[in-house]
Design an enzyme around this catalytic site. Structure first.
Site, PDB file in Angstrom:
ATOM      1  N   SER A 158       0.822  -1.215   0.000  1.00  0.00           N
ATOM      2  CA  SER A 158       0.000   0.000   0.000  1.00  0.00           C
ATOM      3  C   SER A 158       0.852   1.259   0.000  1.00  0.00           C
ATOM      4  O   SER A 158       1.874   1.325   0.699  1.00  0.00           O
ATOM      5  CB  SER A 158      -0.905   0.030   1.242  1.00  0.00           C
ATOM      6  OG  SER A 158      -1.581   1.276   1.298  1.00  0.00           O
ATOM      7  N   TYR A 171      -2.145  -2.091  10.181  1.00  0.00           N
ATOM      8  CA  TYR A 171      -2.246  -2.196   8.723  1.00  0.00           C
ATOM      9  C   TYR A 171      -0.955  -1.692   8.062  1.00  0.00           C
ATOM     10  O   TYR A 171      -0.399  -2.343   7.170  1.00  0.00           O
ATOM     11  CB  TYR A 171      -3.454  -1.385   8.246  1.00  0.00           C
ATOM     12  CG  TYR A 171      -3.646  -1.418   6.748  1.00  0.00           C
ATOM     13  CD1 TYR A 171      -4.154  -2.549   6.122  1.00  0.00           C
ATOM     14  CD2 TYR A 171      -3.303  -0.327   5.948  1.00  0.00           C
ATOM     15  CE1 TYR A 171      -4.328  -2.582   4.740  1.00  0.00           C
ATOM     16  CE2 TYR A 171      -3.473  -0.352   4.579  1.00  0.00           C
ATOM     17  CZ  TYR A 171      -3.989  -1.484   3.978  1.00  0.00           C
ATOM     18  OH  TYR A 171      -4.144  -1.520   2.614  1.00  0.00           O
TER      19      TYR A 171
HETATM   20  N1  NAD Z   1      -8.665  -0.126  -1.652  1.00  0.00           N
HETATM   21  C1  NAD Z   1      -7.571   0.575  -1.336  1.00  0.00           C
HETATM   22  O1  NAD Z   1      -7.586   1.809  -1.201  1.00  0.00           O
HETATM   23  C2  NAD Z   1      -6.262  -0.120  -1.148  1.00  0.00           C
HETATM   24  C3  NAD Z   1      -5.089   0.651  -1.174  1.00  0.00           C
HETATM   25  C4  NAD Z   1      -3.855   0.018  -1.003  1.00  0.00           C
HETATM   26  C5  NAD Z   1      -3.814  -1.356  -0.809  1.00  0.00           C
HETATM   27  N2  NAD Z   1      -4.957  -2.080  -0.773  1.00  0.00           N
HETATM   28  C6  NAD Z   1      -4.849  -3.519  -0.542  1.00  0.00           C
HETATM   29  O2  NAD Z   1      -5.397  -4.222  -1.646  1.00  0.00           O
HETATM   30  C7  NAD Z   1      -6.030  -5.423  -1.198  1.00  0.00           C
HETATM   31  C8  NAD Z   1      -7.489  -5.430  -1.644  1.00  0.00           C
HETATM   32  O3  NAD Z   1      -8.117  -4.239  -1.197  1.00  0.00           O
HETATM   33  P1  NAD Z   1      -9.694  -4.066  -1.242  1.00  0.00           P
HETATM   34  O4  NAD Z   1      -9.983  -2.616  -1.196  1.00  0.00           O
HETATM   35  O5  NAD Z   1     -10.288  -4.895  -2.308  1.00  0.00           O
HETATM   36  O6  NAD Z   1     -10.054  -4.722   0.212  1.00  0.00           O
HETATM   37  P2  NAD Z   1     -11.401  -5.397   0.752  1.00  0.00           P
HETATM   38  O7  NAD Z   1     -11.356  -5.299   2.245  1.00  0.00           O
HETATM   39  O8  NAD Z   1     -12.593  -4.829   0.048  1.00  0.00           O
HETATM   40  O9  NAD Z   1     -11.280  -6.925   0.302  1.00  0.00           O
HETATM   41  C9  NAD Z   1     -10.422  -7.819   0.951  1.00  0.00           C
HETATM   42  C10 NAD Z   1     -10.829  -9.235   0.592  1.00  0.00           C
HETATM   43  O10 NAD Z   1      -9.963 -10.135   1.308  1.00  0.00           O
HETATM   44  C11 NAD Z   1     -10.756 -11.171   1.860  1.00  0.00           C
HETATM   45  N3  NAD Z   1     -10.116 -11.761   3.026  1.00  0.00           N
HETATM   46  C12 NAD Z   1      -9.974 -11.209   4.275  1.00  0.00           C
HETATM   47  N4  NAD Z   1      -9.351 -12.072   5.089  1.00  0.00           N
HETATM   48  C13 NAD Z   1      -9.088 -13.185   4.358  1.00  0.00           C
HETATM   49  C14 NAD Z   1      -8.483 -14.420   4.662  1.00  0.00           C
HETATM   50  N5  NAD Z   1      -8.034 -14.703   5.899  1.00  0.00           N
HETATM   51  N6  NAD Z   1      -8.346 -15.344   3.666  1.00  0.00           N
HETATM   52  C15 NAD Z   1      -8.809 -15.078   2.417  1.00  0.00           C
HETATM   53  N7  NAD Z   1      -9.424 -13.925   2.082  1.00  0.00           N
HETATM   54  C16 NAD Z   1      -9.558 -12.992   3.053  1.00  0.00           C
HETATM   55  C17 NAD Z   1     -12.070 -10.483   2.239  1.00  0.00           C
HETATM   56  O11 NAD Z   1     -13.126 -11.416   2.451  1.00  0.00           O
HETATM   57  C18 NAD Z   1     -12.267  -9.591   1.028  1.00  0.00           C
HETATM   58  O12 NAD Z   1     -12.939 -10.259  -0.020  1.00  0.00           O
HETATM   59  C19 NAD Z   1      -5.869  -5.454   0.320  1.00  0.00           C
HETATM   60  O13 NAD Z   1      -4.725  -6.215   0.648  1.00  0.00           O
HETATM   61  C20 NAD Z   1      -5.659  -3.997   0.672  1.00  0.00           C
HETATM   62  O14 NAD Z   1      -4.915  -3.840   1.856  1.00  0.00           O
HETATM   63  C21 NAD Z   1      -6.187  -1.499  -0.934  1.00  0.00           C
END
Ligand code: NAD
Length: 265
Positions: A158, A171
């Site tokens: 991130s 996080y």
């Molecule tokens: N959206 C953003 O702004 C952003 C920015 C930087 C990084 N990220 C990273 O990108 C990734 C996806 O982000 P997002 O916005 O889609 O997040 P989100 O929270 O919407 O989705 C996360 C997904 O991971 C699944 N999950 C959680 N725990 C799990 C486990 N133990 N085993 C398997 N699956 C599991 C959840 O059920 C969900 O479907 C994450 O790692 C997040 O940290 C997101």
């Protein structure tokens, strides 16, 4: 000219992914869901390794209904047994694992709070899923990638790490760890033509409402980008597919920030 890349548009550029088996963890919603659809649009088989079975199956159906190939494997990335079962299942079905996107994370459900108010249990759970999960999945796919002499591991870290964003220290610690692991993992597996890279997305807006960015923060974030519009999951597709493709064979151990130019290094 289209200033907004659609996943379908980007996918057309990556025909070399045809027939590849790509495990995308946490692909039941948000960024992972868009990536899984994009891999399938390239002709790859998307394995939806998601904790929430109903969501994982819904995304799988969405892909198959659109004419793509997908496979639902309900997985808890924080469990060694669950990850081993998932990879064994994929190998049994397809005989290979080419690509792993470590996307699963505890993210949209996080409560923002000062670090002295984060319960230890919550701290440990975030690190367990976000860091240990990526370690377990990467370790489990390695035998298949070594056998093939080809592999792509992509961590979803991130951009928040470089910004020093407050109020979710667990996080930040987890995403900093992923970025740090990238170079070391890359060194250990490079001789097998396996690359390991991380993507550092900016604040990326998906179909999921979340508490980590308030409407006021969203306006401020966009104003700090060179490209002043909200980042979407589609904006990550081109970078992920490139890192998963043959074209990026000599690019490894890198952290690529995809944030519309909010930060420069
Ligand atoms: N959206 C953003 O702004 C952003 C920015 C930087 C990084 N990220 C990273 O990108 C990734 C996806 O982000 P997002 O916005 O889609 O997040 P989100 O929270 O919407 O989705 C996360 C997904 O991971 C699944 N999950 C959680 N725990 C799990 C486990 N133990 N085993 C398997 N699956 C599991 C959840 O059920 C969900 O479907 C994450 O790692 C997040 O940290 C997101």
């Amino acid at each position: 000219m289209n200033a907004y890349p659609t996943a379908a548009m980007v996918a057309r550029d990556f025909a070399s992914l045809q027939g590849r088996v790509a495990i995308i963890t946490g692909a039941g919603q948000g960024i992972g869901r868009v990536l899984a659809k994009a891999f399938a649009q390239c002709g790859a088989i998307s394995v939806i390794a998601e904790l929430n079975a109903a969501k994982g199956e819904a995304v799988t159906k969405e892909i198959v209904d659109a004419g793509g190939k997908a496979f639902a494997a309900t997985t808890d990335v924080s469990s060694e047994d669950s990850v081993a079962d998932m990879v064994a299942l994929v190998e049994r079905h397809f005989g290979r694992v080419d690509i792993l996107v470590n996307n699963a994370g505890i993210f949209s459900t996080l409560e923002m709070r000062p670090f002295d108010q984060i319960p230890l249990e919550e701290w440990e759970r975030v690190l367990r899923v976000n860091v240990t999960g990526a370690f377990l999945c990467s370790r489990a796919v390695l035998p298949a990638m070594r056998r093939a002499g080809w592999g792509r591991i992509i961590h979803m870290a991130s951009g928040a790490v470089t910004l020093g964003r407050p109020n979710y220290l667990h996080y930040i610690a987890s995403k900093g760890a992923l970025a740090g692991m990238t170079g070391s993992m890359a060194r250990e597996v490079g001789a097998h033509s396996i690359t390991v890279n991380a993507i550092l997305p900016g604040a990326t807006f998906t179909e999921i409402e979340r508490k980590t960015v308030t409407p006021e923060q969203k306006v401020r974030i966009i104003s700090q980008q060179c490209i002043p519009r909200a980042e979407t999951a589609d904006d990550l597709v081109g970078t992920v597919l490139f890192l998963a493709s043959d074209s990026s064979a000599f690019l490894t151990g890198q952290c690529l920030t995809v944030d519309g130019g909010a930060t420069h290094r």
